[in-house]
Design an enzyme around this catalytic site. Structure first.
Site, short mmCIF file in Angstrom:
data_model
loop_
_atom_site.label_atom_id
_atom_site.label_comp_id
_atom_site.label_asym_id
_atom_site.label_seq_id
_atom_site.Cartn_x
_atom_site.Cartn_y
_atom_site.Cartn_z
N CYS A 27 4.20 -14.73 -2.84
CA CYS A 27 3.66 -16.07 -3.12
C CYS A 27 2.14 -16.05 -3.23
O CYS A 27 1.50 -17.10 -3.19
CB CYS A 27 4.08 -17.05 -2.01
SG CYS A 27 5.80 -17.53 -2.10
N LYS A 34 3.30 -5.42 12.11
CA LYS A 34 4.48 -6.29 12.16
C LYS A 34 5.22 -6.15 13.51
O LYS A 34 5.72 -7.13 14.05
CB LYS A 34 5.43 -5.96 11.01
CG LYS A 34 4.79 -6.06 9.65
CD LYS A 34 4.35 -7.47 9.34
CE LYS A 34 3.77 -7.58 7.94
NZ LYS A 34 3.33 -8.93 7.62
N ASP A 54 -3.11 -12.01 6.87
CA ASP A 54 -1.66 -11.80 7.13
C ASP A 54 -1.16 -12.40 8.44
O ASP A 54 -0.05 -12.90 8.47
CB ASP A 54 -1.37 -10.29 7.10
CG ASP A 54 0.12 -9.98 6.95
OD1 ASP A 54 0.81 -10.73 6.22
OD2 ASP A 54 0.60 -9.00 7.55
N HIS A 113 2.82 -15.41 11.10
CA HIS A 113 2.63 -14.65 9.87
C HIS A 113 1.80 -15.52 8.91
O HIS A 113 2.31 -16.03 7.92
CB HIS A 113 4.02 -14.35 9.29
CG HIS A 113 4.02 -13.37 8.16
ND1 HIS A 113 5.05 -13.29 7.26
CD2 HIS A 113 3.12 -12.41 7.80
CE1 HIS A 113 4.79 -12.34 6.39
NE2 HIS A 113 3.64 -11.79 6.69
N ARG A 140 8.85 -1.34 4.33
CA ARG A 140 9.51 -1.69 5.59
C ARG A 140 11.03 -1.60 5.39
O ARG A 140 11.54 -1.97 4.33
CB ARG A 140 9.16 -3.12 6.02
CG ARG A 140 7.76 -3.30 6.48
CD ARG A 140 7.53 -4.68 7.07
NE ARG A 140 7.71 -5.74 6.11
CZ ARG A 140 8.79 -6.51 6.00
NH1 ARG A 140 9.81 -6.37 6.82
NH2 ARG A 140 8.87 -7.45 5.08
N ARG A 198 0.12 0.62 -1.74
CA ARG A 198 -0.75 -0.16 -0.84
C ARG A 198 -2.17 0.38 -0.81
O ARG A 198 -2.41 1.56 -1.05
CB ARG A 198 -0.19 -0.08 0.59
CG ARG A 198 1.17 -0.74 0.76
CD ARG A 198 1.03 -2.20 1.00
NE ARG A 198 2.30 -2.91 0.90
CZ ARG A 198 2.45 -4.19 1.26
NH1 ARG A 198 1.44 -4.86 1.75
NH2 ARG A 198 3.60 -4.79 1.12
N SER A 235 7.03 -13.63 1.13
CA SER A 235 6.40 -12.61 0.28
C SER A 235 6.45 -13.03 -1.18
O SER A 235 7.27 -13.86 -1.59
CB SER A 235 7.06 -11.26 0.49
OG SER A 235 8.42 -11.38 0.29
N TYR A 250 5.63 5.17 7.02
CA TYR A 250 5.05 4.20 6.08
C TYR A 250 4.74 2.85 6.71
O TYR A 250 5.56 2.28 7.45
CB TYR A 250 6.02 3.96 4.91
CG TYR A 250 5.34 3.36 3.71
CD1 TYR A 250 4.71 4.18 2.77
CD2 TYR A 250 5.29 1.99 3.52
CE1 TYR A 250 4.06 3.62 1.67
CE2 TYR A 250 4.64 1.43 2.42
CZ TYR A 250 4.03 2.27 1.49
OH TYR A 250 3.39 1.72 0.41
O1 O2Y Z 1 5.89 -2.35 3.20
C1 O2Y Z 1 5.25 -2.35 4.25
O2 O2Y Z 1 5.41 -1.52 5.13
C2 O2Y Z 1 4.21 -3.33 4.45
S1 O2Y Z 1 4.78 -4.96 4.58
C3 O2Y Z 1 3.38 -5.97 4.66
C4 O2Y Z 1 2.12 -5.43 4.65
C5 O2Y Z 1 1.00 -6.23 4.73
C6 O2Y Z 1 1.19 -7.57 4.84
N1 O2Y Z 1 2.41 -8.12 4.87
C7 O2Y Z 1 3.51 -7.36 4.75
C8 O2Y Z 1 4.81 -8.09 4.78
O3 O2Y Z 1 5.87 -7.53 4.54
O4 O2Y Z 1 4.77 -9.29 5.08
MN MN Z 2 2.86 -10.03 5.71
#
Ligand code: O2Y
Ligand code: MN
Length: 609
Positions: A266, A222, A289, A242, A71, A388, A264, A213
């Site tokens: 944890c 998200k 999630d 979340h 992200r 992932r 994140s 991605y």
């Molecule tokens: O890096 C990404 O695009 C995924 S981020 C993500 C994916 C699954 C669950 N939680 C998250 C997060 O950043 O909280």
């Molecule tokens: Mn998440």
């Protein structure tokens, strides 16, 4: 399916409008079938983008561009009409200005590609808590991931009828192809400065450009289920959080459901799929999630998992850290940026074994000698640290039978947590709802030497683990939580707990084993929800009575447990000072008075003791 099969006039018009700007070579409306998934996967394999895995049936490995691996928070925008509504923790741009920039980028952006229309439902189709979306994308990889992560296809269009509400989600990888040009197996995306992950909350609209991605491109997750849904939840009186969702059954067969928010790193996915060590207890998964929660007629909060799959971090997932996740990814799974071993299987750091054979292909696609160790130096990993797996939730051995119940599950408790080597005890319960909201508002993790930062030792606060995901002003979000507590009677509200699995002793060793043994804390939480006589009142809230946490068979000395469950008064005084001087001032006059009152009341209780 073709565009003329769409009976919903607004959807059809929006697809036509978008196609006129993006100018794809073809338009395809997804029906959500297995045949569609298989066909698109085959095309991606034939083009060289995907590598089928010999060891895992119907599973495929993808490698992304090195600029497109996670992200992109710096390129994520909340374009509300007023800057004040985005608040200090979001990037704001004037929506008109942003639309101008992005319309330019979208012009001709899908040339040489197919425009896919993905009708999807977040949550079981037809549930009162679920919502529909339409994602337009030029990425077959996104279509296949959305098939796993959401409910996709004709059944969603049927549910929408001719005029049902939906959230518009527009996505382009931002890499048009000239005539005769092809990707030739490379991951299409735009440069970092052209990536935009944009939200227009007033229009319930998402525009994503330049990244293929994860959270940037699978717009149901998200972008919709948290950033846009948090705005919908504020306006409509519910919660979009979340949070993982767990089902817990005690030895008597009694069931309770709890949700949990953790920043994140944890161990949230591990907790969501935990195999308990405490005898006679059972833990099952509803979601890992995101939780959407609405009040039922009985005045209790009911939660659904709006997703249908897991998009989990691969590195460090192993049979010992998360056996249920490892079982979930044995087939029908998409892997992204993992290593590939000689025997045609994926591999990542700390997977629990060394790769078979003499060489591996790393996430860059480079052949390397097979590693002799389970971990790699930073920057030289075989799998990207944010590699992932995308796996159907129904493949998880711990998935609860009611995980798709359209009515949702009644929530008895919320857990808040963080990675805190000191101060925060193993578990404590808030005194009441507002005190619990206060706890949610201050959670975070201590910055460790694992991250290069001048903030080592400081707490990076991530209220409700929502900092990157709240679609509006976080001060207003706190207010929404306070207001939620007034919507029913206190006995019907979930009880609120603060947990910390990460306390360290003076030598820097973890004091609590964590992982499966966190079930011992879940058992105490469960009993609290039954008003068990297992707690003592302290200045910071209710804490376990001596002997009320089962540590049978555990290598934790009673004196260590005692220390884990003590009130660190000096530590809390520093905590209060940090919240008062550094954390709450960020939200200006939007901090609800109820929270500053909780802060002062806590301070007063601690100074009396
Ligand atoms: O890096 C990404 O695009 C995924 S981020 C993500 C994916 C699954 C669950 N939680 C998250 C997060 O950043 O909280
Ligand atoms: Mn998440």
């Amino acid at each position: 399916m073709e565009i003329n099969d769409i009976k919903h006039k607004k959807i059809k018009a929006w697809v036509e409008e978008t196609a006129a700007i993006c100018r794809p070579d073809a338009i395809y409306v997804c029906d959500g079938s297995q045949a569609e998934y298989d066909r698109l996967m085959d095309e991606m394999i034939k083009s060289g983008l995907g590598t089928p895995l010999k060891k895992r049936p119907s599973s495929v490995l993808f490698r992304s561009d090195p600029s497109d691996v996670a992200r992109v928070e710096d390129r994520t925008y909340i374009a509300s009409a007023k800057e004040e509504d985005a608040g200090p923790t979001n990037h704001w741009i004037d929506p008109n200005e942003l639309k101008k920039i992005m319309s330019g980028l979208y012009t001709d952006s899908m040339k040489g590609r197919t425009l896919y229309v993905i009708p999807f439902s977040m949550g079981p189709i037809g549930s009162q808590i679920s919502k529909n979306g339409i994602e337009i994308t030029d990425s077959a990889y996104v279509v296949c991931n959305m098939h796993i992560m959401t409910r996709v296809g004709t059944k969603v269009l049927e549910n929408l009828g001719e005029d049902g509400e939906f959230v518009k989600c527009l996505h382009s990888v931002g890499k048009p192809l000239a005539s005769g040009q092809a990707d030739n197996g490379t991951w299409p995306c735009a440069d970092m400065e052209h990536k935009y992950i944009s939200h227009f909350p007033e229009e319930r609209l998402i525009w994503s450009y330049g990244s293929g991605y994860g959270g940037n491109a699978l717009l149901g997750k998200k972008c919709f289920a948290l950033r846009i849904a948090s705005v919908l939840a504020r306006d409509e009186g519910w919660l979009a959080e979340h949070m993982l969702i767990l089902k817990i059954t005690n030895p008597k067969g009694e069931v309770k459901y709890i949700t949990g928010a953790f920043p994140s790193a944890c161990g949230k996915t591990n907790l969501a799929m935990l195999i308990p060590t405490v005898p006679g207890w059972k833990v099952e998964t509803i979601g890992d999630d995101i939780a959407w929660m609405k009040f039922g007629k009985d005045g209790r909060l009911y939660a659904i998992n709006p997703e249908a799959g897991f998009f989990g971090v691969a590195p460090e997932t192993s049979d010992s850290s998360n056996k249920n996740a490892m079982e979930s990814i044995k087939q029908n799974t998409i892997f992204t940026n993992c290593g590939l071993s000689d025997d045609g299987d994926i591999w990542w750091e700390k997977i629990g074994y060394l790769p078979k054979g003499e060489s591996v292909i790393d996430w860059h696609g480079k052949k390397r000698p097979a590693p002799l160790k389970e971990s790699s130096p930073k920057g030289e990993e075989i799998a990207h640290p944010n590699a992932r797996f995308t796996a159907p939730a129904k493949q998880c051995p711990s998935i609860a039978s009611e995980w798709e119940d359209p009515a949702g599950v009644p929530i008895s408790a919320f857990l808040f947590g963080g990675r805190r080597p000191s101060t925060i005890p193993l578990v404590h319960q808030s005194r009441n709802w507002n005190h619990g909201v206060f706890i949610g508002s201050i959670i975070g993790s201590e910055v460790t030497a694992a991250v290069i930062s001048d903030k080592i030792g400081q707490v990076r606060r991530d209220p409700f683990a929502m900092l990157p995901f709240c679609g509006y002003h976080m001060g207003d979000y706190f207010k929404h939580w306070i207001e939620t507590g007034k919507k029913t009677t206190p006995d019907k509200l979930p009880k609120i707990f603060y947990v910390n699995w990460f306390r360290k002793d003076k030598e820097g060793n973890f004091m609590w084993p964590g992982y499966k043994d966190n079930s011992r804390i879940l058992a105490w939480v469960f009993d609290r929800c039954n008003e068990a006589d297992n707690a003592v009142e302290t200045e910071i809230g209710f804490m376990p009575k001596p002997g009320s946490i089962n540590i049978d068979g555990l290598d934790v000395k009673p004196e260590v447990l005692k220390e884990l469950l003590e009130v660190d008064r000096e530590g809390w005084k520093k905590e209060i000072q940090d919240v008062r001087e550094n954390h709450y001032p960020k939200f200006g006059n939007k901090i609800p008075k109820e929270l500053t009152e909780e802060l002062s009341a806590l301070e007063a209780r601690l100074s009396k003791a």
